[in-house]
Design a protein around this motif. Structure first.
Motif, PDB file in Angstrom:
ATOM      1  N   HIS A 130       0.295  -1.066  -0.020  1.00  0.00           N
ATOM      2  CA  HIS A 130       0.294   0.041  -0.035  1.00  0.00           C
ATOM      3  C   HIS A 130       1.127   1.196  -0.143  1.00  0.00           C
ATOM      4  CE1 HIS A 130      -2.919   2.704   1.263  1.00  0.00           C
ATOM      5  NE2 HIS A 130      -2.358   2.881   1.796  1.00  0.00           N
ATOM      6  N   ILE A 131       2.156   1.026   0.676  1.00  0.00           N
ATOM      7  CA  ILE A 131       2.468   2.634   0.677  1.00  0.00           C
ATOM      8  C   ILE A 131       3.348   2.084  -0.329  1.00  0.00           C
ATOM      9  CG2 ILE A 131       4.649   3.421   2.180  1.00  0.00           C
ATOM     10  CD1 ILE A 131       4.529   2.282   4.521  1.00  0.00           C
ATOM     11  N   LEU A 132       3.833   2.228  -1.183  1.00  0.00           N
ATOM     12  CA  LEU A 132       4.987   2.028  -2.869  1.00  0.00           C
ATOM     13  C   LEU A 132       3.406   2.068  -3.494  1.00  0.00           C
ATOM     14  CD1 LEU A 132       6.833  -1.618  -2.204  1.00  0.00           C
ATOM     15  CD2 LEU A 132       7.507   1.001  -1.882  1.00  0.00           C
ATOM     16  N   MET A 133       2.410   2.276  -3.196  1.00  0.00           N
ATOM     17  CA  MET A 133       1.269   2.509  -4.332  1.00  0.00           C
ATOM     18  C   MET A 133       0.816   3.894  -3.654  1.00  0.00           C
ATOM     19  SD  MET A 133      -0.762  -0.774  -5.177  1.00  0.00           S
ATOM     20  CE  MET A 133      -1.699  -1.024  -3.398  1.00  0.00           C
ATOM     21  N   SER A 134       1.116   4.447  -2.708  1.00  0.00           N
ATOM     22  CA  SER A 134       0.674   6.120  -2.528  1.00  0.00           C
ATOM     23  C   SER A 134       1.284   6.808  -3.111  1.00  0.00           C
ATOM     24  CB  SER A 134       0.322   5.997  -0.775  1.00  0.00           C
ATOM     25  OG  SER A 134      -0.255   6.898  -0.595  1.00  0.00           O
ATOM     26  N   GLY A 135       1.235   7.568  -3.430  1.00  0.00           N
ATOM     27  CA  GLY A 135       2.682   8.359  -3.922  1.00  0.00           C
ATOM     28  C   GLY A 135       2.636   9.911  -2.577  1.00  0.00           C
ATOM     29  N   GLU A 136       1.475  10.019  -1.726  1.00  0.00           N
ATOM     30  CA  GLU A 136       1.612  11.086  -0.455  1.00  0.00           C
ATOM     31  C   GLU A 136       2.588  10.110   0.857  1.00  0.00           C
ATOM     32  OE1 GLU A 136      -1.199  12.544   2.674  1.00  0.00           O
ATOM     33  OE2 GLU A 136      -2.255  11.555   1.038  1.00  0.00           O
ATOM     34  N   LYS A 137       1.958   9.439   0.977  1.00  0.00           N
ATOM     35  CA  LYS A 137       3.553   8.126   1.877  1.00  0.00           C
ATOM     36  C   LYS A 137       4.542   8.151   1.152  1.00  0.00           C
ATOM     37  CE  LYS A 137      -0.077   5.932   4.126  1.00  0.00           C
ATOM     38  NZ  LYS A 137      -1.734   6.110   3.257  1.00  0.00           N
ATOM     39  N   GLY A 138       4.395   7.942  -0.047  1.00  0.00           N
ATOM     40  CA  GLY A 138       6.479   7.756  -0.672  1.00  0.00           C
ATOM     41  C   GLY A 138       6.636   9.477  -0.693  1.00  0.00           C
ATOM     42  N   LEU A 139       6.080  10.151  -0.781  1.00  0.00           N
ATOM     43  CA  LEU A 139       6.313  11.687  -0.919  1.00  0.00           C
ATOM     44  C   LEU A 139       7.197  11.975   0.800  1.00  0.00           C
ATOM     45  CD1 LEU A 139       7.395  14.406  -2.713  1.00  0.00           C
ATOM     46  CD2 LEU A 139       5.038  15.304  -1.666  1.00  0.00           C
ATOM     47  N   GLN A 140       6.134  11.923   1.702  1.00  0.00           N
ATOM     48  CA  GLN A 140       6.867  12.181   2.812  1.00  0.00           C
ATOM     49  C   GLN A 140       7.526  11.015   3.587  1.00  0.00           C
ATOM     50  OE1 GLN A 140       2.372  10.747   4.926  1.00  0.00           O
ATOM     51  NE2 GLN A 140       2.034  12.784   5.241  1.00  0.00           N
ATOM     52  N   ALA A 141       7.765   9.932   2.843  1.00  0.00           N
ATOM     53  CA  ALA A 141       9.015   8.915   3.327  1.00  0.00           C
ATOM     54  C   ALA A 141      10.576   9.685   2.483  1.00  0.00           C
ATOM     55  CB  ALA A 141       9.357   7.439   2.901  1.00  0.00           C
ATOM     56  N   GLY A 142       9.904  10.237   1.353  1.00  0.00           N
ATOM     57  CA  GLY A 142      11.077  10.281   0.472  1.00  0.00           C
ATOM     58  C   GLY A 142      12.155  12.097   0.887  1.00  0.00           C
ATOM     59  N   GLN A 143      10.957  12.678   1.557  1.00  0.00           N
ATOM     60  CA  GLN A 143      11.746  14.063   1.790  1.00  0.00           C
ATOM     61  C   GLN A 143      12.581  13.506   3.093  1.00  0.00           C
ATOM     62  OE1 GLN A 143       7.228  16.593   3.064  1.00  0.00           O
ATOM     63  NE2 GLN A 143       7.793  17.191   0.983  1.00  0.00           N
ATOM     64  N   THR A 144      12.013  12.930   4.007  1.00  0.00           N
ATOM     65  CA  THR A 144      13.005  12.227   5.349  1.00  0.00           C
ATOM     66  C   THR A 144      14.023  11.875   4.856  1.00  0.00           C
ATOM     67  OG1 THR A 144      10.873  12.506   6.864  1.00  0.00           O
ATOM     68  CG2 THR A 144      12.433  11.056   7.655  1.00  0.00           C
ATOM     69  N   ALA A 145      13.467  10.653   4.221  1.00  0.00           N
ATOM     70  CA  ALA A 145      15.115   9.911   2.732  1.00  0.00           C
ATOM     71  C   ALA A 145      15.961  11.277   2.562  1.00  0.00           C
ATOM     72  CB  ALA A 145      14.700   8.885   2.364  1.00  0.00           C
ATOM     73  N   ALA A 146      15.498  12.029   1.994  1.00  0.00           N
ATOM     74  CA  ALA A 146      16.274  13.026   2.007  1.00  0.00           C
ATOM     75  C   ALA A 146      17.226  13.821   2.940  1.00  0.00           C
ATOM     76  CB  ALA A 146      16.189  13.740   0.534  1.00  0.00           C
ATOM     77  N   LEU A 147      16.872  14.008   3.721  1.00  0.00           N
ATOM     78  CA  LEU A 147      17.515  14.170   4.898  1.00  0.00           C
ATOM     79  C   LEU A 147      18.832  13.554   5.537  1.00  0.00           C
ATOM     80  CD1 LEU A 147      14.261  16.439   6.481  1.00  0.00           C
ATOM     81  CD2 LEU A 147      16.492  17.652   4.661  1.00  0.00           C
ATOM     82  N   LEU A 148      18.150  12.355   5.978  1.00  0.00           N
ATOM     83  CA  LEU A 148      19.101  11.811   6.182  1.00  0.00           C
ATOM     84  C   LEU A 148      19.850  11.511   5.761  1.00  0.00           C
ATOM     85  CD1 LEU A 148      16.203   8.862   8.055  1.00  0.00           C
ATOM     86  CD2 LEU A 148      17.647  10.346   9.107  1.00  0.00           C
ATOM     87  N   SER A 149      19.567  10.612   4.536  1.00  0.00           N
ATOM     88  CA  SER A 149      21.484  10.621   3.211  1.00  0.00           C
ATOM     89  C   SER A 149      22.079  11.941   3.033  1.00  0.00           C
ATOM     90  CB  SER A 149      20.343  10.485   1.967  1.00  0.00           C
ATOM     91  OG  SER A 149      19.750  11.437   1.876  1.00  0.00           O
ATOM     92  N   THR A 150      21.452  12.879   3.443  1.00  0.00           N
ATOM     93  CA  THR A 150      22.538  13.934   2.675  1.00  0.00           C
ATOM     94  C   THR A 150      23.453  14.033   4.607  1.00  0.00           C
ATOM     95  OG1 THR A 150      21.084  15.184   1.914  1.00  0.00           O
ATOM     96  CG2 THR A 150      22.276  16.723   2.534  1.00  0.00           C
ATOM     97  N   ALA A 151      22.351  13.697   5.572  1.00  0.00           N
ATOM     98  CA  ALA A 151      23.290  13.938   7.476  1.00  0.00           C
ATOM     99  C   ALA A 151      24.002  13.274   7.064  1.00  0.00           C
ATOM    100  CB  ALA A 151      22.208  14.022   8.212  1.00  0.00           C
ATOM    101  N   LEU A 152      23.435  11.787   6.621  1.00  0.00           N
ATOM    102  CA  LEU A 152      25.093  10.676   6.628  1.00  0.00           C
ATOM    103  C   LEU A 152      25.640  10.471   5.408  1.00  0.00           C
ATOM    104  CD1 LEU A 152      22.162   8.355   7.500  1.00  0.00           C
ATOM    105  CD2 LEU A 152      23.662   8.969   8.733  1.00  0.00           C
ATOM    106  N   LEU A 153      25.678  11.558   4.765  1.00  0.00           N
ATOM    107  CA  LEU A 153      26.814  11.753   3.286  1.00  0.00           C
ATOM    108  C   LEU A 153      26.821  11.178   2.277  1.00  0.00           C
ATOM    109  CD1 LEU A 153      30.015  13.052   5.680  1.00  0.00           C
ATOM    110  CD2 LEU A 153      28.449  13.941   4.344  1.00  0.00           C
TER     111      LEU A 153
END
Length: 514
Positions: free
Chosen positions: A354-377
């Motif tokens: 369900h999460i993988l098919m949900s654009g909204e949930k994917g966007l929410q997780a993606g935004q946090t992932a961008a912050l975490l991956s940047t912080a982790l270099l």
């Protein structure tokens, strides 16, 4: 005149002889009819006595087996663990002789001999008679195509999730290699500049709030153990234990528990691959075509963790009986752990889909992932981190699903936005109490999920574990302390020879079963 008298006397003598011959002929016929009647009466009485002997034998069925589990069978061990063949034969002979004597009057008797009877066991190499009793008065519910479809969808979604994670990992590694090759081509100066930019980009900004990684919260909850993570806060886990080493048809149990690192894509990859065969779909579906009535029976006579009360009241060696049938361990807690692990596997794959098919949930997780991956270099691994965050989200939702089911609620097979519980904001501040808040009213309850798992079990394993519980529960009664299912008799065939004297030998045979 004298001649006439002699002729008359001669005729009179002839008539007397003729009448005597007729008399003896009639008496002979009557005697033959009498002997024939006696023969057939004796034979009828012998057959009746044999039939009554078999009927009386089967009338002595095990009461607790009938009362607890609705199964008719004679306990060939009379409550003990040894098959008492001599006592069974004596019982058959005694009833036969009593009825034979009753048929010919109190003063009459006959010498009787009995050949060694043939007993049909309730469980003897197959489960035909066992299943006949279970399916009696129940509709033969064939497995619908829906179960096969559900499992095919689940397996497809699980394989797809594993494939997506592997693909994202490969793409991230390819980007790292491409950037490394590009840096080598541009020379050392370009490389130093890129490193400085990367370091500047990776420096934490004191004006920003620290980035929250919800995977830490999920790991903290999971590391308490599956019972603490998947059971409601006020759920009291049964501490009952019962060794199953002395049962008729032993069967090894199954324990499932593993460490999960939600920040390591290899750990999650192994998780998906391990789940691939956890529900035994291919082995189970081939054997469940005529097994639907058994699922109804199991839910009627055995208890489970979410059962409000027992339908059949009696003492039980384990409280989570359906879980024992599914897992086969000696303690309620271990059986519940195994079933919850299967439930987690099932729900997590469905929730992740369900999460993988949900654009909204994917966007929410993606935004946090961008912050975490940047912080982790590791900006090249943003998609991998996003996928791992989605996995942690699905896993947390699945823990909430388990708690909902154990509280008596319902969870749909495939969720939508209206039935989804945990928001991303809750994930960023997750604690154990938040998982208890879902009171689902749509979908399938805990018993329904257990039935799905039962339908996917191997048939022999399921039936053997059912007999374990039957034996152990009946043994709680003092007079049945050694009860064994492999001693239970479903039918009998016996031959009697009766000698009534004067050539009155009768041989009768009878066979009867439930």
């Amino acid at each position: 005149m004298k001649n006439h008298k002699m002729l008359f006397r001669k005729a009179e003598g002839q008539l007397t002889v003729f009448m005597a011959l007729v008399f003896f002929l009639v008496v002979s016929l009557l005697m033959a009819q009498y002997r024939s009647a006696v023969f057939y009466v004796r034979r009828a009485d012998a057959e009746r006595a044999a039939g009554l002997s078999a009927e009386s034998f089967l009338a002595g069925y095990s009461r607790p087996l009938r009362d607890y589990y609705q199964i008719l069978a004679v306990d060939g061990g009379f409550g003990q663990d040894t098959f008492q063949e001599e006592m069974l034969e004596e019982q058959l002979r005694y009833v036969f002789e009593k009825n034979v004597k009753a048929g010919f009057g109190a003063g009459n008797s006959a010498d009787t001999e009995m050949e060694e009877p043939v007993f049909t066991l309730l469980i003897d190499g197959d489960w035909d008679f066992f299943l006949r009793e279970i399916q009696l008065n129940r509709m033969d519910a064939a497995v619908s195509d829906g179960i096969a479809y559900i499992m095919e969808q689940w397996k497809e979604k699980n394989d797809r999730a594993a494939g997506d994670l592997s693909r994202k990992r490969a793409e991230a590694e390819a980007r790292v290699e491409a950037e490394s090759a590009s840096a080598d081509a541009n020379g050392a100066a370009g490389q130093e500049g890129n490193n400085e930019q990367a370091e500047d980009a990776g420096q934490p900004d004191s004006s920003r709030e620290p980035v929250t990684d919800p995977r830490d919260f999920v790991a903290e909850i999971w590391n308490q153990g599956i019972l603490a993570a998947a059971c409601p806060e006020d759920f009291a886990v049964s501490e009952k234990q019962c060794p199953m080493t002395d049962v008729s048809f032993s069967e090894a149990g199954q324990k499932i528990q593993r460490f999960i690192d939600f920040k390591d894509d290899a750990s999650i990859q192994d998780l998906f691959e391990g789940w691939d065969g956890i529900l035994e779909p291919e082995a189970g579906l081939r054997e469940t075509v005529s097994d639907g009535a058994v699922q109804l029976y199991i839910m009627e006579v055995f208890d489970h963790a979410a059962a409000a009360e027992s339908r059949v009241g009696h003492d039980r060696v384990l409280d989570y009986e359906v879980e024992y049938i599914l897992a086969g361990n000696e303690s309620d807690s271990e059986n519940l752990k195994t079933v919850l692990w299967k439930l987690l596997a099932f729900r997590c794959v469905m929730n992740l889909s369900h999460i993988l098919m949900s654009g909204e949930k994917g966007l929410q997780a993606g935004q946090t992932a961008a912050l975490l991956s940047t912080a982790l270099l590791i900006p090249q691994f943003t998609e991998v981190v996003a996928f791992l965050l989605k996995c942690a989200w699905a896993f947390a939702e699945s823990l909430s699903d388990c708690r909902t089911l154990l509280k008596g609620g319902k969870v749909p097979l495939m969720k939508d936005d209206t039935t989804w519980y945990l928001t991303w904001e809750q994930m960023l501040h997750l604690d154990s109490q938040m998982l208890d808040g879902n009171s689902g009213t749509e979908g399938i309850d805990y018993q329904g999920y257990l039935q799905i798992f039962l339908l996917l079990m191997k048939r022999d394993t399921k039936y053997r574990r059912m007999t374990h519980l039957m034996e152990k529960n009946i043994r709680l009664l003092p007079e049945y302390s050694g009860f064994r299912m492999d001693n239970c008799i479903y039918g009998v065939q016996v031959v009697f020879d009766c000698d009534f004297g004067q050539g009155g030998m009768q041989r009768v045979q009878t066979a009867l079963s439930y």
